[in-house]
Structure formats: C-alpha cells, structure tokens
Motif scaffolding. Structure first.
Motif, PDB file in Angstrom:
ATOM      1  N   GLY A   1       0.829  -1.210   0.000  1.00  0.00           N
ATOM      2  CA  GLY A   1       0.000   0.000   0.000  1.00  0.00           C
ATOM      3  C   GLY A   1       0.854   1.247   0.000  1.00  0.00           C
ATOM      4  O   GLY A   1       1.613   1.487   0.933  1.00  0.00           O
ATOM      5  N   ALA A   2       0.722   2.043  -1.075  1.00  0.00           N
ATOM      6  CA  ALA A   2       1.531   3.265  -1.197  1.00  0.00           C
ATOM      7  C   ALA A   2       0.673   4.507  -0.983  1.00  0.00           C
ATOM      8  O   ALA A   2       0.754   5.473  -1.733  1.00  0.00           O
ATOM      9  CB  ALA A   2       2.222   3.307  -2.563  1.00  0.00           C
TER      10      ALA A   2
ATOM     11  N   ARG B   1      -9.497  13.800  -0.933  1.00  0.00           N
ATOM     12  CA  ARG B   1      -9.694  13.069   0.335  1.00  0.00           C
ATOM     13  C   ARG B   1      -9.233  13.902   1.546  1.00  0.00           C
ATOM     14  O   ARG B   1      -9.693  15.009   1.770  1.00  0.00           O
ATOM     15  CB  ARG B   1      -9.003  11.716   0.285  1.00  0.00           C
ATOM     16  CG  ARG B   1      -9.622  10.809  -0.767  1.00  0.00           C
ATOM     17  CD  ARG B   1      -9.307   9.359  -0.498  1.00  0.00           C
ATOM     18  NE  ARG B   1      -7.912   9.038  -0.770  1.00  0.00           N
ATOM     19  CZ  ARG B   1      -7.329   7.898  -0.417  1.00  0.00           C
ATOM     20  NH1 ARG B   1      -8.000   6.983   0.232  1.00  0.00           N
ATOM     21  NH2 ARG B   1      -6.075   7.660  -0.723  1.00  0.00           N
TER      22      ARG B   1
ATOM     23  N   ALA C   1      -0.264  -1.616   4.823  1.00  0.00           N
ATOM     24  CA  ALA C   1      -0.733  -0.220   4.855  1.00  0.00           C
ATOM     25  C   ALA C   1      -1.720  -0.084   3.706  1.00  0.00           C
ATOM     26  O   ALA C   1      -1.626   0.806   2.875  1.00  0.00           O
ATOM     27  CB  ALA C   1       0.449   0.737   4.698  1.00  0.00           C
TER      28      ALA C   1
HETATM   29  C1  LIG Z   1     -13.836   9.653   0.394  1.00  0.00           C
HETATM   30  C2  LIG Z   1     -12.823   9.854   1.499  1.00  0.00           C
HETATM   31  C3  LIG Z   1     -12.730  11.097   2.161  1.00  0.00           C
HETATM   32  C4  LIG Z   1     -11.812  11.290   3.187  1.00  0.00           C
HETATM   33  N1  LIG Z   1     -11.716  12.500   3.805  1.00  0.00           N
HETATM   34  C5  LIG Z   1     -10.793  12.676   4.783  1.00  0.00           C
HETATM   35  C6  LIG Z   1     -10.635  13.927   5.444  1.00  0.00           C
HETATM   36  O1  LIG Z   1     -11.345  14.881   5.156  1.00  0.00           O
HETATM   37  N2  LIG Z   1      -9.658  14.039   6.405  1.00  0.00           N
HETATM   38  C7  LIG Z   1      -8.830  12.993   6.739  1.00  0.00           C
HETATM   39  O2  LIG Z   1      -7.931  13.115   7.582  1.00  0.00           O
HETATM   40  N3  LIG Z   1      -8.970  11.811   6.141  1.00  0.00           N
HETATM   41  C8  LIG Z   1      -9.923  11.640   5.183  1.00  0.00           C
HETATM   42  N4  LIG Z   1     -10.038  10.446   4.587  1.00  0.00           N
HETATM   43  C9  LIG Z   1      -9.231   9.379   5.088  1.00  0.00           C
HETATM   44  C10 LIG Z   1      -7.842   9.415   4.523  1.00  0.00           C
HETATM   45  O3  LIG Z   1      -7.920   9.519   3.131  1.00  0.00           O
HETATM   46  C11 LIG Z   1      -7.191   8.132   4.990  1.00  0.00           C
HETATM   47  O4  LIG Z   1      -7.156   8.121   6.412  1.00  0.00           O
HETATM   48  C12 LIG Z   1      -5.784   7.936   4.448  1.00  0.00           C
HETATM   49  O5  LIG Z   1      -5.823   7.814   3.054  1.00  0.00           O
HETATM   50  C13 LIG Z   1      -5.181   6.676   5.050  1.00  0.00           C
HETATM   51  O6  LIG Z   1      -3.959   6.427   4.444  1.00  0.00           O
HETATM   52  P1  LIG Z   1      -3.465   4.940   4.275  1.00  0.00           P
HETATM   53  O7  LIG Z   1      -2.100   5.066   3.713  1.00  0.00           O
HETATM   54  O8  LIG Z   1      -3.648   4.200   5.553  1.00  0.00           O
HETATM   55  O9  LIG Z   1      -4.483   4.269   3.251  1.00  0.00           O
HETATM   56  P2  LIG Z   1      -4.820   4.628   1.730  1.00  0.00           P
HETATM   57  O10 LIG Z   1      -4.517   6.039   1.407  1.00  0.00           O
HETATM   58  O11 LIG Z   1      -6.211   4.147   1.526  1.00  0.00           O
HETATM   59  O12 LIG Z   1      -3.804   3.728   0.901  1.00  0.00           O
HETATM   60  C14 LIG Z   1      -3.954   2.328   0.816  1.00  0.00           C
HETATM   61  C15 LIG Z   1      -3.263   1.852  -0.450  1.00  0.00           C
HETATM   62  O13 LIG Z   1      -3.205   0.420  -0.414  1.00  0.00           O
HETATM   63  C16 LIG Z   1      -3.405  -0.057  -1.723  1.00  0.00           C
HETATM   64  N5  LIG Z   1      -3.852  -1.463  -1.621  1.00  0.00           N
HETATM   65  C17 LIG Z   1      -5.011  -1.928  -1.114  1.00  0.00           C
HETATM   66  N6  LIG Z   1      -5.034  -3.261  -1.158  1.00  0.00           N
HETATM   67  C18 LIG Z   1      -3.876  -3.678  -1.736  1.00  0.00           C
HETATM   68  C19 LIG Z   1      -3.326  -4.951  -2.075  1.00  0.00           C
HETATM   69  N7  LIG Z   1      -3.971  -6.092  -1.829  1.00  0.00           N
HETATM   70  N8  LIG Z   1      -2.106  -4.989  -2.676  1.00  0.00           N
HETATM   71  C20 LIG Z   1      -1.419  -3.842  -2.926  1.00  0.00           C
HETATM   72  N9  LIG Z   1      -1.902  -2.608  -2.622  1.00  0.00           N
HETATM   73  C21 LIG Z   1      -3.119  -2.520  -2.037  1.00  0.00           C
HETATM   74  C22 LIG Z   1      -4.440   0.885  -2.320  1.00  0.00           C
HETATM   75  O14 LIG Z   1      -4.406   0.881  -3.736  1.00  0.00           O
HETATM   76  C23 LIG Z   1      -4.019   2.226  -1.727  1.00  0.00           C
HETATM   77  O15 LIG Z   1      -3.161   2.945  -2.581  1.00  0.00           O
HETATM   78  C24 LIG Z   1     -10.966  10.232   3.576  1.00  0.00           C
HETATM   79  C25 LIG Z   1     -11.044   8.996   2.906  1.00  0.00           C
HETATM   80  C26 LIG Z   1     -11.952   8.790   1.887  1.00  0.00           C
HETATM   81  C27 LIG Z   1     -12.025   7.445   1.174  1.00  0.00           C
END
Ligand SMILES: Cc1cc2nc3c(=O)[nH]c(=O)nc-3n(C[C@H](O)[C@H](O)[C@H](O)COP(=O)(O)OP(=O)(O)OC[C@H]3O[C@@H](n4cnc5c(N)ncnc54)[C@H](O)[C@@H]3O)c2cc1C
Length: 492
Positions: free
Chosen positions: A9-10, A42, A162
């Motif tokens: 997850g990037a 987001r 992630a």
């Molecule tokens: C519609 C929306 C609105 C939001 N609004 C807000 C806001 O206003 N304020 C705020 O703080 N947060 C907000 N968020 C939340 C915020 O975007 C997330 O908390 C943040 O993106 C989390 O980061 P992450 O790196 O944990 O996950 P993500 O950014 O979701 O990254 C996960 C990555 O893992 C990859 N992945 C998934 N499964 C696999 C697999 N099996 N193999 C390889 N790669 C995979 C995906 O392609 C993705 O790129 C919002 C989220 C959404 C969906």
C-alpha cells in the motif's frame, strides 16, 4: 530473503514508512495494486504534529509552499445573509511548537510530495502489484504478488499492511475489526466551478440538507462535501452534482464546469483488535477507520508509520524483538481515543453544522507516557514526562550558529541531552546514539533558555529522546542503572 520489509500500500502510511526506512538504510519493497497514484483530494488537513514529522523527513517546507491556511467558514442563512467564523484555532508558532495551525493540502498532493521525497532517496512504489496471499514462518513472510507480468513470490523478514480500510492483510490475518456504522453517508468531490470567492469555506443548510464548498489550497478546485440519504442511489454524474448544489445552496450563479473526482461513502468507526500477528503488521486505515470530521485519518496513518519505522529498523539491526510489540501498545490506544473524538465531532457537525477544530485535533499533546518504553525518574510535577512529545527549542551551537532541537532529530538517531552536567559523560557513544552536552561552554548553548523552559531542565538533568521525537527517559542521575539497561536493550 528478497528484502527486509515488504510494504503493501503506497498511501500516506506506506509512503511515510518507506521514506523512513530508506533514510535508515533498511531494504524494503513498496507495492500498490492501483495502476497509478490516487488522484482525489480526500484528507486535506495536515495537523501540526504531522508537519513536525514531515519536517524530520525533509518534506514539510515544500508542502507548506504548495498548500495554504484553512480559510474561515462562511455560513449562509436561508435569506442569503451570512456570517463568518474561524475554521481552526490558530495559535502563533512558539519556540516549543513551530507549527501553530494545520496546513491545507489535498491528499493527492501530499502523497505526491512523499513520492518525490522517496524518489530523492532512490526508491519508487511498484504500481499494479497486488498482494494476493501470504504465509509466515519463524524467519520471514512469503508474499504472493500479482503483477502485469504474472504472479510471483516475495520473501521478506516483515510485512506491513498499509493497504487501507478494506485491508487485505488485516482480513487474511483474521484480525477482528469491531465498531459501528455511524448511519451517515456523504459525497465528496473535487470541482472546477465559478461564482464563489476562494477567500472562505462556503456552507449552507442544516442536517441532511447541508452542503459545503471549500477552496482546495494548492489547486484551483473546490472540494464539495454533503450528506446524502443512507439508502438508494445518489446521482453522482456531473449534472446530478450540479443540480444538488443548486438545490441546496439556492444559488443559480454557482456554475460547475468539471467534476475531477467524486466518491460517496458510508461512515463507520472501527478499530482492529490487533496491530501485529507475528511478522506481519497493519498500519493506517488498515487498522482504524472513522469519519473525516476533525481531519485525523491521514495524520493518524502517517503517525502509525512513524512509530513503526524506527522500531523495525532497530530490530533488524539487532535490538530486542519485543520492541515491535510496543507499536500496537502505543498506537492502538491513540487510535481508540481518536475514533471517539472524530465521532463526537461528527455528531456536532450533524446537529449544529459545527466543524470548528481546536487544540485537540492538532495531535501535539498525544504521547505515550503509559508505554513500557517510557522511563521517568524525575518528579511528577515536571513540565514534561517520559513519553511526551519532545518539544522543539531554538539554541545555538558552540560556533555561534542557530540550531533547533528539531534539526538534531532529523538525524534519525536517539539523542541523549546532558543539561549542564557536572562531569564527563557516563554513557558511552554507540551507533545510533548521539550524546549532546548543553551548557555555557558546551557544544550546544541554551542561550535563550528555551530548552530549560520546555523541558524543565535543571543542571545535571538527562533526557533521552527516541528517534520518533518522543521522550524515552528523563532522569537526574546520569549513572542511573535503569537508564544504562534501557540503552543496552534498545540500542543494540
Ligand atoms: C472519500 C474519502 C474522504 C476522506 N476525507 C478525509 C478527510 O477529510 N480528512 C482525513 O484526515 N482523512 C480523510 N479520509 C481518510 C484518509 O484519506 C485516509 O485516512 C488515508 O488515506 C489513510 O492512508 P493509508 O495510507 O492508511 O491508506 P490509503 O490512502 O487508503 O492507501 C492504501 C493503499 O493500499 C493499496 N492497496 C489496497 N489493497 C492492496 C493490495 N492487496 N495490494 C497492494 N496494494 C493494495 C491501495 O491501492 C491504496 O493505494 C478520507 C477517505 C476517503 C475514502
């Protein structure tokens, strides 16, 4: 072994972890199933504590240059009149807290700058690489990855999921994800439009008829947010979104020219039962999901990665393996508190349209005083305790140049501060530990007393600061056996 750490997850969490491991010289691979980086706004708020972490990773200034301040909110009444109020409680930067307010930067720009930093360190995410299965044994994890050239295995010492709220890694580990659906569904979209000033964040309506249009700093777009009914299809076409704007604002002069990204999502608050199973960890949304109110999601995800990175690096270098258990110990409690807070803020937004944000959302007061990693031999009335965030402090070096404590923390090392000691150091230097003496004739000069004020130092005090900028140990006794044992255990 192909690599030490496989990051799945990037997003913000995976990229932060990758940068931290890269600057520590740890081998890793970063994969993402998406064909290309995500392009929607987001999470658009970067809280002051996250800015401090991004400063340590050398990306804060470029983010600040690209983004901007949160504008005031303009609330429109049914008769077209309006009143403005601040969105965030901004406080002036202080010597101990260099970032006084959150930065607004759409998440795709934040993630893009993290990718750029990663590129500077010689790495890049591998897109179109999906994790489709994994097994683990005593020495590592075997991950099955599907890529455009077919399926292959990657062997790593550790795997970090992630991979977002629907985490494949969490599900494969069969980790419970209890919580509740919050009976709220909303649309978020990035729009080009005309008819509104970019000076303020525009808000109309009450309850289920609310709508807000926020100028997205760093772009020419506005971010639309509005609640929609829990059930049924909502028309997310360009025309459907434009019609909803006209209906809810009562303003025919707002013209939508293009919808660049749109999403509808149901809100829930859930926390993973565990953050670690053997050699596999989960971080970011994979471990916790919650409503966007309070702007905590992206920030908490970055800080999960920040907590895990140095621990993985230390254990890979020979530190006590139990150090990795403190990741869940420290971060799960923070997420539990954050879930409660963002749910309370959602209720306030639904009932009163209240979206103001204050000190609690800035994450500067988060810390780990109850952690098994916190060793405190000073009095209870001390201004900071072991486990607290280590405050910044502008000092000068012996050569007369300005030197902030935070610039020392960029080294990724542990820092042992000896404040006006009476004699020679009792702790010997070792790899990963910088011993810095503070005093009138020492290498670091607390010329304006900022260190003394922020840390409550008196002559002879010792502070050990963790690589993630939290206070590990505080003592008056440089010969403290507990301090010596602590350093031996964690700085192998
Ligand atoms: C519609 C929306 C609105 C939001 N609004 C807000 C806001 O206003 N304020 C705020 O703080 N947060 C907000 N968020 C939340 C915020 O975007 C997330 O908390 C943040 O993106 C989390 O980061 P992450 O790196 O944990 O996950 P993500 O950014 O979701 O990254 C996960 C990555 O893992 C990859 N992945 C998934 N499964 C696999 C697999 N099996 N193999 C390889 N790669 C995979 C995906 O392609 C993705 O790129 C919002 C989220 C959404 C969906």
């Amino acid at each position: 072994m192909d690599t030490d750490v496989l990051i799945c997850g990037a997003g913000a969490a995976g990229l932060t972890l990758a940068i931290d491991l890269a600057r520590r010289g740890v081998s890793f691979l970063l994969i993402d199933q998406a064909a290309a980086p995500f392009a929607g706004s987001r999470g658009k708020g970067i809280q002051p504590r996250t800015l401090e972490i991004f400063e340590a990773l050398d990306v804060a200034d470029r983010m600040i240059a690209a983004g901007g301040r949160y504008p005031s909110q303009r609330h429109y009444a049914a008769d077209g009149s309006h009143h403005d109020e601040p969105t965030v409680a901004a406080s002036a930067a202080t010597p101990a807290e260099p970032y006084g307010e959150p930065l607004m930067l759409p998440q795709h720009l934040t993630d893009g700058m993290l990718r750029a930093r990663l590129a500077e360190l010689g790495h890049a995410p591998r897109y179109a690489h999906a994790l489709v299965g994994f097994t683990q044994d005593d020495s590592g994890v075997t991950a099955h990855v599907h890529s455009p050239v077919g399926e292959h295995d990657i062997r790593a010492r550790y795997l970090v999921g992630a991979d977002g709220g629907r985490s494949f890694v969490r599900k494969t580990l069969d980790i419970g994800f209890p919580g509740e659906s919050l009976n709220a569904r909303a649309v978020v979209a990035d729009l080009s439009l005309s008819g509104l000033t970019r000076e303020v964040w525009h808000r109309w309506g009450k309850g289920g008829q609310q709508i807000s249009l926020c100028p997205l700093q760093g772009t020419t777009l506005f971010q639309l947010q509005m609640p929609i009914p829990l059930d049924g299809e909502f028309d997310l076409s360009d025309a459907g979104i434009a019609a909803a704007i006209t209906a809810r604002t009562g303003r025919a002069d707002i013209q939508v020219h293009a919808v660049h990204w749109r999403s509808d999502y149901a809100m829930s608050a859930r926390l993973a039962d565990r953050y670690r199973v053997g050699r596999v960890f989960i971080a970011g949304d994979a471990a916790h999901v919650h409503p966007p109110t309070g702007g905590q999601g992206l920030n908490t995800s970055v800080q999960d990665a920040w907590n895990l990175g140095w621990k993985l690096a230390a254990v890979l270098r020979g530190a006590d393996e139990a150090l990795l258990d403190t990741y869940e110990e420290e971060r799960r409690e923070v997420a539990a508190d954050m879930l409660g807070m963002s749910t309370r803020l959602l209720d306030a937004a639904r009932e009163r349209g209240d979206l103001r944000r204050g000190r609690e959302q800035q994450q500067l007061d988060l810390g780990y005083p109850a952690s098994s990693l916190s060793l405190d031999e000073r009095g209870d009335d001390a201004v900071v305790r072991a486990g607290y965030r280590a405050p910044d402090a502008p000092c000068i070096g012996a050569g007369g140049q300005p030197l902030r404590l935070f610039s020392l923390l960029k080294s990724a090392d542990w820092i042992l501060l000896r404040y006006e000691p009476a004699g020679a150091a009792a702790i010997a230097p070792r790899r990963g530990l910088r011993i810095i003496t503070v005093g009138q004739h020492a290498e670091l000069r607390d010329h304006a007393g900022h260190l003394r004020a922020a840390y409550g130092f008196t002559a002879g005090d010792i502070a050990l600061i963790r690589p993630d900028g939290y206070l590990a140990a505080l003592t008056h006794d440089e010969y403290s056996p507990a301090l010596a044992k602590y350093i031996d255990r964690l700085l192998a």
